[in-house]
Design an enzyme around this catalytic site. Structure first.
Site, short mmCIF file in Angstrom:
data_model
loop_
_atom_site.label_atom_id
_atom_site.label_comp_id
_atom_site.label_asym_id
_atom_site.label_seq_id
_atom_site.Cartn_x
_atom_site.Cartn_y
_atom_site.Cartn_z
N ASP A 138 -10.31 8.91 10.91
CA ASP A 138 -10.51 8.52 9.41
C ASP A 138 -11.04 7.33 9.31
O ASP A 138 -10.56 6.54 8.58
CB ASP A 138 -9.08 9.18 8.74
N ALA B 124 4.06 7.87 2.39
CA ALA B 124 4.08 6.84 3.37
C ALA B 124 3.86 5.64 2.99
O ALA B 124 2.68 5.54 1.55
CB ALA B 124 3.06 7.16 4.91
N LYS B 125 4.23 4.11 2.68
CA LYS B 125 3.80 3.05 1.77
C LYS B 125 3.63 2.37 2.85
O LYS B 125 4.24 1.79 4.46
CB LYS B 125 5.29 2.86 1.31
N LYS C 274 3.96 0.43 8.32
CA LYS C 274 4.53 1.65 7.65
C LYS C 274 5.12 2.48 8.02
O LYS C 274 5.42 3.11 8.79
CB LYS C 274 2.45 3.09 8.48
N GLY D 222 0.45 -1.61 -0.08
CA GLY D 222 0.22 0.25 -0.15
C GLY D 222 1.03 1.21 0.04
O GLY D 222 2.32 1.30 -0.16
N GLY E 27 0.92 5.85 0.02
CA GLY E 27 0.19 7.18 -0.19
C GLY E 27 1.38 8.23 -0.59
O GLY E 27 2.54 8.36 -0.85
N SER E 28 0.68 9.16 -0.50
CA SER E 28 1.85 10.43 -0.58
C SER E 28 3.21 10.41 -0.38
O SER E 28 4.52 11.03 -0.96
CB SER E 28 1.23 12.08 -0.49
#
Length: 369
Positions: A223, A112-113, A129, A107, A109-110
C-alpha cells in the site's frame, strides 16, 4: 508550578491566582487566557490528568495543542454520554495507564484513527494508530492485523516508522510509533508544489532504500502511496501504515489479493492476474516519483478500464513540464512504470540508477568539503 494551581480557597479572585503563574505564562496571551479559564473552572484541587496538563504551561509552543485539547476534554467530553465520548474516555484511560497522555486526532480511516500522544516520563511526542476492534472487518482482525503487528515489531530501518510499543485491549489496539511533524508527502506537495530536483532525489532515495530493506527481509508493503510516506521535522522520510503488508512467498509464488490504492496499483494487480508483490511495490514507487517530479498523478483512476490501457501505452509527462524534467528522471520513471513486470526495475536496479548514484556522490563530496 503545581503549587500555583492548588487553590487554597475557593473564594480567591481569578486575577490573584494568575499573578502567581510564571512570567513565561503571564507574558503569553494564549497561555494566560487558558490559565485564567482553568482557574475559574476549578475551585478545588485539580484532578490527576489536569495537573499534568497545567504542568505543561511553560513548555515549548508545540505543547499548546495538547493544552487546548485537554481543556476541551475536561469541559465537554466527560459530560456527554454519546458512544464517541465513551470511546474517547476508554482510549484516554487505557493510554494513561500505560504511561501516555492522549492528544488530538491527526488522521482517520473507517476503523482506525491516528492520534498524538505524549510519553509522560520524558514528554516525547509520538503518534498512536488506534484500531477499533468493534468496527474493523472480521477478515482484517483475523488475518491482516496479526500480520501488521508482527511485521511492525520486526522491521528496523531509519526510514521506516519505528514502533515504540503496542498496547492491546478487548476493544482497541494502540500502535505507538514515531511522529512525523511535517505530515504526509501528499499533503506536503499539495501545500508546497513538487519539490526541487535535489529534494526529490533525497526523498526518493530514502523511500527506495526502505522498500529495498523490506524486500530483503521478505516483507512487501502493498500500500505504498504518498499518504503513507511521512516527513519528519528534519525533512527525512519514513514509511508508515503496514495494514496490508505481509511476508511474501520465498519460492516466488505469485499473489492474487487485490489491496492498496488503484491509482498506485500495477496493471497486473488491477486486472486480477497473479503478480509478484515486490514488483507491485516497485510500480507504486514509480507513481510516487512521478508525483514528486510533476506534482500530479501519472494515471487518472477515475475510469479503471481506461487507466489500464494508459498504463499499457506507457507514462506521459505533462506537456508544460516535459521539456523541463531531467531526461535521467524521465528514463528512470519509464523503467519503473514498465507495464511488463519482467522488464520492470527492481529496488536494487533503482538504487543503482545513475541519477540516484550521482546525487549520493555529490552529497558525499559536499559533506567532505
Amino acid at each position: 508550578m503545581l503549587a500555583c494551581m492548588r487553590l487554597e480557597s475557593a473564594g480567591r479572585q481569578t486575577e490573584e491566582e494568575i499573578q502567581e503563574f510564571p512570567k513565561s505564562v503571564r507574558k503569553d496571551s494564549r497561555l494566560r487566557k487558558f490559565a485564567r479559564r482553568v482557574v475559574r473552572f476549578f475551585g478545588q484541587p485539580l484532578s490527576h490528568r489536569l495537573i499534568w496538563t497545567v504542568r505543561q504551561l511553560d513548555r515549548p509552543e508545540e505543547s499548546f495543542d495538547f493544552l487546548k485539547y485537554e481543556w476541551n476534554n475536561f469541559t465537554e467530553m466527560p459530560r456527554a454520554e454519546s458512544p464517541t465520548s465513551k470511546q474517547f474516555l476508554h482510549m484516554s484511560e487505557v493510554i494513561m495507564e500505560n504511561g501516555y497522555m492522549l492528544g488530538p486526532k491527526i488522521g482517520s480511516g473507517s476503523y482506525a484513527k491516528v492520534r498524538l500522544v505524549e510519553r509522560i516520563t520524558d514528554g516525547k511526542i509520538l503518534a498512536a494508530k488506534v484500531i477499533d476492534r468493534e468496527k474493523a472487518p472480521a477478515d482484517y482482525i483475523q488475518a491482516f492485523m496479526p500480520r501488521e503487528l508482527e511485521i511492525v515489531q520486526s522491521v528496523k530501518h531509519e526510514h521506516v516508522a519505528h514502533v515504540q510499543e503496542i498496547i492491546q485491549t478487548d476493544k482497541s489496539v494502540f500502535i505507538i510509533m514515531d511522529y512525523a511533524q511535517k505530515g504526509d508527502l501528499l499533503e506536503h506537495i499539495m501545500n508546497n508544489g513538487a519539490p526541487k530536483e535535489n529534494t526529490t532525489k533525497k526523498m526518493f532515495k530514502q523511500i527506495v532504500s526502505a522498500v529495498n530493506y523490506l524486500h530483503e527481509i521478505g516483507v512487501v508493503h502493498r500500500d505504498l502511496k504518498c499518504e503513507n510516506i511521512l516527513i519528519k521535522k528534519n525533512m527525512d522520510i519514513i514509511i508508515s501504515d503496514f495494514g496490508f503488508s505481509r511476508r511474501f512467498d520465498q519460492n516466488n509464488k505469485p499473489s492474487k489479493t487485490f489491496c492498496g490504492s488503484a491509482a498506485y496499483a500495477s496493471p497486473q494487480l488491477i486486472k486480477g492476474t497473479p503478480y509478484d508483490p515486490r514488483q507491485n511495490d516497485v510500480w507504486s514507487l514509480g507513481c510516487i516519483l512521478f508525483i514528486l517530479t510533476c506534482g500530479s498523478m501519472p494515471f487518472d483512476d477515475s475510469n479503471i478500464k481506461k487507466m489500464v490501457q494508459r498504463q499499457k501505452d506507457g507514462v506521459c509527462f505533462p506537456s508544460k513540464l516535459k521539456d523541463k524534467i531531467n531526461p535521467d528522471i524521465k528514463a528512470l520513471i519509464r523503467r519503473i512504470l514498465e507495464p511488463d513486470p519482467s522488464k520492470r526495475y527492481t529496488t536494487t536496479d533503482i538504487l543503482n540508477n545513475v541519477w540516484l548514484r550521482s546525487q549520493t556522490e555529490s552529497n558525499e563530496d559536499e559533506e567532505q568539503a
